[in-house]
Enzyme design. Structure first.
Site, PDB file in Angstrom:
ATOM      1  N   TYR A 169       0.783  -1.242   0.000  1.00 59.13           N
ATOM      2  CA  TYR A 169       0.000   0.000   0.000  1.00 59.13           C
ATOM      3  C   TYR A 169       0.812   1.287   0.000  1.00 59.13           C
ATOM      4  O   TYR A 169       0.236   2.367  -0.111  1.00 59.13           O
ATOM      5  CB  TYR A 169      -0.947  -0.003   1.216  1.00 59.13           C
ATOM      6  N   HIS A 220      -7.495   0.587  -6.527  1.00 56.61           N
ATOM      7  CA  HIS A 220      -6.800  -0.170  -5.475  1.00 56.61           C
ATOM      8  C   HIS A 220      -5.317   0.146  -5.543  1.00 56.61           C
ATOM      9  O   HIS A 220      -4.748   0.204  -6.642  1.00 56.61           O
ATOM     10  CB  HIS A 220      -7.036  -1.669  -5.655  1.00 56.61           C
TER      11      HIS A 220
HETATM   12  C1  DQA Z   1      -7.116  -2.532  -1.270  1.00 57.47           C
HETATM   13  C2  DQA Z   1      -6.987  -4.047  -1.438  1.00 57.47           C
HETATM   14  C3  DQA Z   1      -7.938  -4.783  -0.524  1.00 57.47           C
HETATM   15  O1  DQA Z   1      -7.804  -6.192  -0.710  1.00 57.47           O
HETATM   16  C4  DQA Z   1      -7.609  -4.464   0.930  1.00 57.47           C
HETATM   17  O2  DQA Z   1      -8.535  -5.095   1.779  1.00 57.47           O
HETATM   18  C5  DQA Z   1      -7.519  -2.999   1.190  1.00 57.47           C
HETATM   19  C6  DQA Z   1      -6.948  -2.118   0.184  1.00 57.47           C
HETATM   20  C7  DQA Z   1      -6.053  -1.772  -2.094  1.00 57.47           C
HETATM   21  O3  DQA Z   1      -6.164  -0.552  -2.197  1.00 57.47           O
HETATM   22  O4  DQA Z   1      -5.126  -2.379  -2.613  1.00 57.47           O
HETATM   23  O5  DQA Z   1      -7.823  -2.551   2.294  1.00 57.47           O
HETATM   24  O6  DQA Z   1      -8.398  -2.123  -1.739  1.00 57.47           O
END
Ligand code: DQA
Length: 144
Positions: free
Chosen positions: A22, A96
């Site tokens: 992230y 994402h």
């Molecule tokens: C997310 C990916 C999801 O699987 C995860 O639960 C998140 C962040 C991403 O931004 O990569 O909280 O949405």
């Protein structure tokens, strides 16, 4: 042009979550990067850890020109969120930070598939920049 960016659960912990997936930046820093990159756009940001709160905000989102959503873990199982997004009358896409298509199997399911105009993933903050550029183009194309 008014664009709403919605964040689901745990996104307020960015910077403290898995940094490989992230990134190292906080949610506030991410929102600031977006605001600075697109000075002509009036952004609103909303984050909640509660499904019902997200749904209430989605129900009130047709006043924006477009919506970008990162539903976080709700991406993978919240049909209530999908049903709420179906009530949107303005263009939306999902975004994402990580590449959910190349992680655990449960993350490969995206309940917004087929509803969202496009999914952007795997490029951390650049996923958001791509999503914003895309939705701006879509909104402009609907205006002509
Ligand atoms: C997310 C990916 C999801 O699987 C995860 O639960 C998140 C962040 C991403 O931004 O990569 O909280 O949405």
């Amino acid at each position: 042009m008014k664009i709403l960016i919605i964040h689901g659960p745990n996104m307020n912990k960015l910077g403290k979550r898995d940094q490989d997936q992230y990134g190292t930046f906080s949610q506030e820093a991410l929102f600031e990067m977006i605001t600075k990159k697109y000075p002509d756009i009036k952004f609103s940001f909303f984050q909640s850890n509660y499904e019902g709160e997200l749904i209430d905000v989605i129900h009130d989102s047709n006043k924006f020109d477009g919506v970008i959503i990162n539903p976080a873990a709700f991406t993978h199982y919240s049909y209530a969120l999908r049903d709420a997004m179906e009530t949107l009358e303005v263009p939306f896409c999902d975004v994402h930070l990580s590449d959910i298509s190349r992680r655990e199997d449960f993350r490969k399911i995206n309940v917004l598939d087929g509803l969202s105009l496009k999914s952007f993933m795997g490029k951390k903050q650049n996923s958001y920049f791509e999503a914003v550029s895309y939705i701006i183009q879509k909104i402009k194309s609907y205006l002509v």
